[in-house]
Design a protein around this motif. Structure first.
Motif, PDB file in Angstrom:
ATOM      1  N   LEU A  87       0.805  -1.222   0.000  1.00 28.69           N
ATOM      2  CA  LEU A  87       0.000   0.000   0.000  1.00 28.69           C
ATOM      3  C   LEU A  87       0.839   1.273   0.000  1.00 28.69           C
ATOM      4  N   SER A  88       2.155   1.131  -0.041  1.00 36.35           N
ATOM      5  CA  SER A  88       3.013   2.319  -0.151  1.00 36.35           C
ATOM      6  C   SER A  88       3.357   2.643  -1.595  1.00 36.35           C
ATOM      7  N   GLY A  89       2.996   1.759  -2.538  1.00 37.37           N
ATOM      8  CA  GLY A  89       3.400   1.965  -3.919  1.00 37.37           C
ATOM      9  C   GLY A  89       4.876   1.752  -4.126  1.00 37.37           C
ATOM     10  N   MET A  90       5.482   0.954  -3.258  1.00 37.36           N
ATOM     11  CA  MET A  90       6.921   0.749  -3.304  1.00 37.36           C
ATOM     12  C   MET A  90       7.358  -0.043  -4.538  1.00 37.36           C
ATOM     13  N   LEU A  91       6.595  -1.075  -4.879  1.00 38.86           N
ATOM     14  CA  LEU A  91       6.968  -1.956  -5.979  1.00 38.86           C
ATOM     15  C   LEU A  91       6.200  -1.658  -7.266  1.00 38.86           C
ATOM     16  N   LEU A  92       4.959  -1.233  -7.123  1.00 40.41           N
ATOM     17  CA  LEU A  92       4.128  -0.908  -8.274  1.00 40.41           C
ATOM     18  C   LEU A  92       3.397   0.403  -8.015  1.00 40.41           C
ATOM     19  N   PRO A  93       3.252   1.245  -9.023  1.00 41.54           N
ATOM     20  CA  PRO A  93       2.534   2.515  -8.807  1.00 41.54           C
ATOM     21  C   PRO A  93       1.068   2.261  -8.508  1.00 41.54           C
ATOM     22  N   LEU A  94       0.547   2.999  -7.532  1.00 38.45           N
ATOM     23  CA  LEU A  94      -0.849   2.837  -7.132  1.00 38.45           C
ATOM     24  C   LEU A  94      -1.806   3.655  -7.985  1.00 38.45           C
ATOM     25  N   GLU A  95      -1.271   4.490  -8.863  1.00 38.13           N
ATOM     26  CA  GLU A  95      -2.142   5.323  -9.689  1.00 38.13           C
ATOM     27  C   GLU A  95      -3.072   4.490 -10.561  1.00 38.13           C
ATOM     28  N   THR A  96      -2.619   3.311 -10.958  1.00 41.98           N
ATOM     29  CA  THR A  96      -3.448   2.449 -11.802  1.00 41.98           C
ATOM     30  C   THR A  96      -4.241   1.424 -10.998  1.00 41.98           C
ATOM     31  N   GLY A  97      -4.136   1.481  -9.679  1.00 38.83           N
ATOM     32  CA  GLY A  97      -4.834   0.528  -8.828  1.00 38.83           C
ATOM     33  C   GLY A  97      -6.250   0.973  -8.522  1.00 38.83           C
TER      34      GLY A  97
END
Length: 270
Positions: free
Chosen positions: A200-210
């Motif tokens: 949930l920090s967007g560390m590995l994958l960007p959360l913008e597309t989540g």
């Protein structure tokens, strides 16, 4: 008849030397660092996981989402790896304290004149030394691979990680003290919180597309602000609002972690 009169002489009383918190922290930190200095291989062994993520996960990001990262995938991903190294390293430090409970080393430390607060703060600060060394290695390895190093922002970013890591390490020690009679619970709780925080920090994958709920949940995750701040700092922008929020998250985490950890350390002496 003469009487013998004895004059009362004052017996000098020895006063206990006042405790110096900084001195005690230095003593504890030095004690905890000695095994690391005697066995530097443990520092190199801790590099395996972040280097695997860089070697295997980074190219996947570059191939599938290369256009998403404005400054390049490595400018986005290398700061994430540094935060992940700090997260993994400091969240597991309580296991060392559990081992000291089992061997009786912690009880022997409690009978020393060292302040109880220093027993936690010194241990938490010790973890920053190997993490700093690992961060330097990661940066040195990735600089030839199109990673643009901005030294000023990188130094501030490492200082930010140190503050955040002290808070996480303190929480880890507090957890170890709380579950010392059921030490297997340490890993259950640590793993339960570790991966949701990381994802949930967007560390590995960007959360913008989540999904939207994940983006909302990330707003309540202090780690997401630290990750954003690190990416901003390593891109050379030290005056961004993202950096300010990252420092707020790191300082609040450190303050809460130290408060909880020191109280737990004081109770462990009872």
């Amino acid at each position: 008849m003469t009487t013998l009169t004895l004059s009362a002489t004052s017996t000098p009383t020895s006063t206990q030397p006042s405790r110096n918190l900084l001195r005690d922290i230095r003593i504890v930190m030095t004690r905890e660092l000695k095994p690391v200095l005697r066995d530097p291989f443990s520092l190199l062994f801790g590099m395996i996981q972040p280097l695997i993520f860089l070697a295997l996960f980074g190219p996947l990001l570059s191939g599938s989402m290369g256009g998403t990262f404005g400054d390049g995938v490595w400018q986005w991903f290398v700061p994430s790896i540094l935060v992940m190294t700090t997260l993994f390293g400091t969240s597991t430090t309580g296991a060392n304290l559990l081992f000291e409970f089992q061997t009786g080393a912690h009880e022997r430390m409690l009978v020393t004149p060292l302040s109880r607060s220093s027993l936690l703060i010194g241990r938490a600060l010790k973890e920053m030394v190997p993490l700093f060394g690992q961060a330097v290695i990661v940066i040195a390895v990735m600089t030839p691979f199109a990673f643009d190093l901005h030294l000023g922002g990188a130094l501030i970013g490492l200082a930010l990680l140190a503050v955040f890591g002290v808070g996480l390490g303190s929480f880890s020690y507090a957890l170890a003290i709380a579950v010392r009679k059921q030490d297997w619970m340490f890993w259950v709780v640590q793993q339960t919180f570790l991966f949701p925080l990381m994802i949930l920090s967007g560390m590995l994958l960007p959360l913008e597309t989540g999904p939207g709920w994940m983006r909302v949940a990330s707003k309540f995750n202090p780690l997401s602000y630290v990750v954003d701040a690190e990416r901003t700092l390593f891109s050379g922008d030290v005056l961004s609002s993202a950096v300010l929020w990252g420092w707020v998250a790191a300082i609040v985490t450190a303050a809460l972690g130290l408060t909880v950890g020191i109280r737990a350390m004081l109770r462990s002496a009872d």
